[in-house]
Design an enzyme around this catalytic site. Structure first.
Site, PDB file in Angstrom:
ATOM      1  CE  LYS A   1      -3.138  -3.191   0.935  1.00  0.00           C
ATOM      2  NZ  LYS A   1      -3.847  -3.943  -0.081  1.00  0.00           N
TER       3      LYS A   1
HETATM    4  C1  LIG Z   1      -4.811  -5.060   0.851  1.00  0.00           C
HETATM    5  C2  LIG Z   1      -6.271  -4.980   0.841  1.00  0.00           C
HETATM    6  C3  LIG Z   1      -7.053  -5.457   1.904  1.00  0.00           C
HETATM    7  C4  LIG Z   1      -6.512  -6.322   3.016  1.00  0.00           C
HETATM    8  O1  LIG Z   1      -5.531  -5.787   3.756  1.00  0.00           O
HETATM    9  P1  LIG Z   1      -4.553  -6.712   4.614  1.00  0.00           P
HETATM   10  O2  LIG Z   1      -3.832  -5.705   5.443  1.00  0.00           O
HETATM   11  O3  LIG Z   1      -3.663  -7.414   3.653  1.00  0.00           O
HETATM   12  O4  LIG Z   1      -5.367  -7.639   5.421  1.00  0.00           O
HETATM   13  C5  LIG Z   1      -8.415  -5.240   1.878  1.00  0.00           C
HETATM   14  N1  LIG Z   1      -8.998  -4.626   0.846  1.00  0.00           N
HETATM   15  C6  LIG Z   1      -8.295  -4.193  -0.220  1.00  0.00           C
HETATM   16  C7  LIG Z   1      -9.031  -3.523  -1.328  1.00  0.00           C
HETATM   17  C8  LIG Z   1      -6.918  -4.369  -0.264  1.00  0.00           C
HETATM   18  O5  LIG Z   1      -6.234  -3.960  -1.334  1.00  0.00           O
END
Ligand SMILES: *Cc1c(COP(=O)(O)O)cnc(C)c1O
Length: 371
Positions: free
Chosen positions: A183
């Protein structure tokens, strides 16, 4: 030649300094002072009143769904083309996802198809902004108002993004973030729930920490889990947040560079650079093979791997997940545009630590593979 990983984060700001502070002071658990500070700074960034940091983005969705009171027999509308976390947060509570196809160009949910799927069991709509462009928030908010539905906004991929000038993460009843290393800002693992509703915020705080009763400790009225976020994670998060604008700018520059350099390669659909609602922030740089190419994403990815280029497929649709098919869910349902993205989409190296030289190597490799 060195392998180019699909994602590598940038951790060369104050991360080390703040982490050392944790070690030096002994504050490493969720009780440490950075956690509150990180929650407050995230709230300021996205324009929300309350922030509840949790262990990851999936936990954030689970806490948000439970806090909203989603339960047995409820229906929650969401895109089929998304990460499984969105569906799991709902099915764990005994509720059912109702799925929507995707726009072939923005890859976000076709909001014009939502209204026909609303029933008297519908409890909420989940907005999931995907790959760098925000979903059509106003459409969802209008429907939620008309039918008295709750709105969860999954802004995991939207750090620093806006929709019509307002920050993503500020829409609907409750919004969630992830700080996974791919992210725009990361804490290794981590997530956050943000809301303007004090009661919901209190519910989330309780759900984050085993639903301890306020009056008597070690006595519990509800099932949840331990979703606490540590001071160590918050230390990294604070350092990352200081550089959010720079990171978004960097991702945008990376996106334009790739699109410019890849022009002219036959058979590719590129990410949309901008819409009326926002400029793309390229969560990752995704590509979709077009109709002129007979092969699927996995074949192209295999060829790229042989040239030392890391890639990932796009998400696999919720209605095609074996776990849900085994339960008899989504039987015979078809979402052609989402299915196409899942089979023909993949993303190329686009982490914040990526260099121009690496991007040039990726471009050359892609040209060779597709020509
Ligand atoms: C990465 C992501 C998640 C989940 O996040 P984690 O921290 O990996 O559990 C949820 N929704 C979206 C759209 C994502 O890209």
């Amino acid at each position: 030649m060195d392998f180019i990983p699909v994602n590598e984060p940038l951790l060369d700001g104050n991360e080390k300094k703040y982490l050392c502070e944790c070690i030096d002071t002994g504050w490493i658990s969720s009780e440490g002072p950075f956690v509150r500070e990180f929650e407050q700074k995230m709230c300021m960034t996205v324009g929300r009143r309350y922030g509840i940091a949790v262990s990851n983005g999936t936990a954030a969705l689970e806490v948000a769904a439970q806090a909203l009171g989603i339960g047995e027999g409820d229906e929650v509308i969401m895109p089929t083309f998304t990460i499984i976390s969105c569906a799991m947060a709902v099915t764990k509570l005994g509720a059912v996802p109702v799925l929507i196809d995707s726009d072939p160009f923005t890859w976000n949910m076709k909001t014009e198809e939502i209204e026909a799927r609303i029933t008297d069991k519908t409890k909420a709509i989940m907005i999931v902004h995907l790959y760098g462009l925000p979903a059509a928030v106003d459409d969802v908010l209008a429907l939620a108002k008309k039918y008295h539905l709750k709105v969860i906004e999954d802004a995991a991929e939207m750090h620093g993004q806006t929709y019509r000038g307002k920050p993503c993460g500020s829409f609907g009843d409750i919004s969630t973030f992830s700080f996974y290393p791919n992210k725009h800002i990361t804490t290794g693992e981590g997530g956050m729930v943000v809301t303007d509703n004090e009661e919901l915020a209190e519910r989330c705080r309780s759900l984050r920490n085993l639903c301890f009763r306020q009056d008597i400790r070690y006595v519990h009225d509800e099932i949840s889990g331990n979703y606490r976020f540590t001071n160590l994670q918050a230390a990294v998060g604070l350092a990352q947040l200081e550089r959010l604008d720079e990171f978004v700018e960097r991702k945008r520059a990376m996106g334009s560079y790739y699109t410019e350099k890849l022009q002219g390669i036959e058979g590719l659909r590129f990410p949309v650079a901008k819409t009326e609602d926002a400029d793309n922030i390229y969560w990752v740089y995704g590509l979709v093979l077009d109709e002129t190419i007979q092969i699927d994403n996995k074949t192209v990815q295999k060829c790229l791997a042989e040239k030392g280029i890391g890639t990932r497929t796009f998400f696999w649709c919720i209605h095609e997940q074996p776990v849900y098919q085994k339960r008899g869910l989504f039987h015979g349902e078809k979402y052609p545009d989402a299915e196409y993205l899942a089979r023909k989409g993949f993303y190329i190296p686009s982490g914040l630590a990526l260099t121009r030289e690496q991007m040039d190597r990726v471009v050359i490799a892609l040209k060779e593979v597709l020509e």
